[in-house]
Design a protein around this motif. Sequence first.
Motif, PDB file in Angstrom:
ATOM      1  N   ASN A 291     -35.577  29.710  50.415  1.00 28.80           N
ATOM      2  CA  ASN A 291     -36.037  31.021  49.988  1.00 28.80           C
ATOM      3  C   ASN A 291     -35.437  31.338  48.626  1.00 28.80           C
ATOM      4  O   ASN A 291     -34.254  31.088  48.379  1.00 28.80           O
ATOM      5  N   LEU A 292     -36.260  31.881  47.736  1.00 29.91           N
ATOM      6  CA  LEU A 292     -35.810  32.278  46.403  1.00 29.91           C
ATOM      7  C   LEU A 292     -35.834  33.795  46.291  1.00 29.91           C
ATOM      8  O   LEU A 292     -36.847  34.428  46.602  1.00 29.91           O
ATOM      9  N   VAL A 293     -34.713  34.371  45.890  1.00 26.17           N
ATOM     10  CA  VAL A 293     -34.635  35.816  45.690  1.00 26.17           C
ATOM     11  C   VAL A 293     -34.326  36.081  44.226  1.00 26.17           C
ATOM     12  O   VAL A 293     -33.262  35.691  43.730  1.00 26.17           O
TER      13      VAL A 293
ATOM     14  N   MET B 169     -24.301  40.558  43.539  1.00 22.78           N
ATOM     15  CA  MET B 169     -23.329  40.590  44.628  1.00 22.78           C
ATOM     16  C   MET B 169     -23.798  41.472  45.779  1.00 22.78           C
ATOM     17  O   MET B 169     -23.671  41.102  46.949  1.00 22.78           O
ATOM     18  N   ASP B 170     -24.349  42.645  45.437  1.00 20.89           N
ATOM     19  CA  ASP B 170     -24.849  43.544  46.490  1.00 20.89           C
ATOM     20  C   ASP B 170     -25.958  42.871  47.289  1.00 20.89           C
ATOM     21  O   ASP B 170     -26.001  42.971  48.525  1.00 20.89           O
ATOM     22  N   THR B 171     -26.848  42.177  46.582  1.00 22.74           N
ATOM     23  CA  THR B 171     -27.947  41.480  47.257  1.00 22.74           C
ATOM     24  C   THR B 171     -27.409  40.392  48.176  1.00 22.74           C
ATOM     25  O   THR B 171     -27.864  40.230  49.318  1.00 22.74           O
ATOM     26  N   LEU B 172     -26.413  39.642  47.692  1.00 28.07           N
ATOM     27  CA  LEU B 172     -25.816  38.578  48.494  1.00 28.07           C
ATOM     28  C   LEU B 172     -25.195  39.151  49.771  1.00 28.07           C
ATOM     29  O   LEU B 172     -25.429  38.638  50.874  1.00 28.07           O
ATOM     30  N   PHE B 173     -24.428  40.224  49.635  1.00 21.11           N
ATOM     31  CA  PHE B 173     -23.790  40.836  50.809  1.00 21.11           C
ATOM     32  C   PHE B 173     -24.832  41.383  51.787  1.00 21.11           C
ATOM     33  O   PHE B 173     -24.671  41.286  53.004  1.00 21.11           O
ATOM     34  N   ASN B 174     -25.905  41.969  51.265  1.00 15.78           N
ATOM     35  CA  ASN B 174     -26.963  42.500  52.128  1.00 15.78           C
ATOM     36  C   ASN B 174     -27.651  41.380  52.905  1.00 15.78           C
ATOM     37  O   ASN B 174     -27.940  41.523  54.101  1.00 15.78           O
ATOM     38  N   LEU B 175     -27.898  40.258  52.237  1.00 18.45           N
ATOM     39  CA  LEU B 175     -28.543  39.115  52.905  1.00 18.45           C
ATOM     40  C   LEU B 175     -27.650  38.565  54.014  1.00 18.45           C
ATOM     41  O   LEU B 175     -28.119  38.242  55.108  1.00 18.45           O
ATOM     42  N   ILE B 176     -26.355  38.463  53.715  1.00 21.42           N
ATOM     43  CA  ILE B 176     -25.414  37.982  54.736  1.00 21.42           C
ATOM     44  C   ILE B 176     -25.355  38.966  55.907  1.00 21.42           C
ATOM     45  O   ILE B 176     -25.308  38.569  57.070  1.00 21.42           O
ATOM     46  N   ASN B 177     -25.371  40.251  55.607  1.00 19.62           N
ATOM     47  CA  ASN B 177     -25.311  41.287  56.643  1.00 19.62           C
ATOM     48  C   ASN B 177     -26.547  41.264  57.526  1.00 19.62           C
ATOM     49  O   ASN B 177     -26.471  41.461  58.748  1.00 19.62           O
ATOM     50  N   VAL B 178     -27.701  40.997  56.919  1.00 20.25           N
ATOM     51  CA  VAL B 178     -28.962  40.983  57.679  1.00 20.25           C
ATOM     52  C   VAL B 178     -29.068  39.715  58.536  1.00 20.25           C
ATOM     53  O   VAL B 178     -29.371  39.763  59.728  1.00 20.25           O
ATOM     54  N   HIS B 179     -28.785  38.551  57.939  1.00 15.93           N
ATOM     55  CA  HIS B 179     -28.986  37.274  58.631  1.00 15.93           C
ATOM     56  C   HIS B 179     -27.788  36.870  59.491  1.00 15.93           C
ATOM     57  O   HIS B 179     -27.927  36.074  60.416  1.00 15.93           O
ATOM     58  N   LYS B 180     -26.604  37.391  59.151  1.00 20.07           N
ATOM     59  CA  LYS B 180     -25.382  37.123  59.912  1.00 20.07           C
ATOM     60  C   LYS B 180     -25.200  35.636  60.247  1.00 20.07           C
ATOM     61  O   LYS B 180     -25.136  35.246  61.420  1.00 20.07           O
ATOM     62  N   PRO B 181     -25.122  34.781  59.236  1.00 23.32           N
ATOM     63  CA  PRO B 181     -24.925  33.345  59.495  1.00 23.32           C
ATOM     64  C   PRO B 181     -23.539  33.071  60.063  1.00 23.32           C
ATOM     65  O   PRO B 181     -22.564  33.735  59.690  1.00 23.32           O
ATOM     66  N   THR B 182     -23.447  32.122  60.983  1.00 22.62           N
ATOM     67  CA  THR B 182     -22.130  31.752  61.518  1.00 22.62           C
ATOM     68  C   THR B 182     -21.340  30.949  60.484  1.00 22.62           C
ATOM     69  O   THR B 182     -20.108  30.963  60.488  1.00 22.62           O
ATOM     70  N   GLN B 183     -22.055  30.246  59.613  1.00 25.57           N
ATOM     71  CA  GLN B 183     -21.430  29.500  58.523  1.00 25.57           C
ATOM     72  C   GLN B 183     -22.295  29.631  57.281  1.00 25.57           C
ATOM     73  O   GLN B 183     -23.515  29.713  57.383  1.00 25.57           O
ATOM     74  N   ALA B 184     -21.644  29.654  56.106  1.00 27.99           N
ATOM     75  CA  ALA B 184     -22.396  29.770  54.854  1.00 27.99           C
ATOM     76  C   ALA B 184     -21.630  29.092  53.725  1.00 27.99           C
ATOM     77  O   ALA B 184     -20.400  29.056  53.740  1.00 27.99           O
TER      78      ALA B 184
END
Length: 208
Positions: free
Chosen positions: A174-176, A184-199
């Motif tokens: 996926n390209l954003v 940074m805000d976008t990155l944190f929002n994506l992590i918050n939404v998808h909640k990956p166990t590892q990244a």
Amino acid sequence: QTGTGKTASFAIPVLQLIDKMPAPKKGIRTLILTPTRELAKQVANEFKTIGAYKRINALAIFGQQPIKGQIMALKQRVHVVVGTIGRILDHIERGTIDLNRVQTCIIDEADECFKLGFLEDLQKILNHLPYGNRALFSATLSEEVKMIASDYLHNPIEIKIKESKEYNTNITLNLVRVNKENRMDTLFNLINVHKPTQAIVFCNFKES
């Protein structure tokens, strides 16, 4: 591409050349220039692994490392020096590195060297080296890369490696598109939404 054996492609012939030379005990025979300290350490370790039974000493030199220790190490029996451009130039200007016997110079990831603004420093180092074997490795052939190849390589032969089209089919890409200010805000929002166990987050600079 990573894992295709690029380092071995120049490490093996370099080690064979050193092994055949009736060289004195002291004297750097090969200089490998890299854009980052991580790559310098990686390449030096590969040389140590491949040349383990040839008793050939490879030394990694980079910034944020005590220079006094490097000066002492350079006075020992060193055949191959793998260094970042800034730190190698620093040693040249201090007179603490002897490159008079260098017979092979490798510029690794040349395009990254130029992206990080090392073109002028690279030219200073190359102008300081004696005539010898030279090779340049680059993922892209920018105008700067072509210029260095034209000015500093001796009758170079261009070798292109075809890119493999075999990609993992079980990965969704996926390209954003985002402004630098909102990254940074976008990155944190994506992590918050998808909640990956590892990244894994890749950055251009260690400060990042």
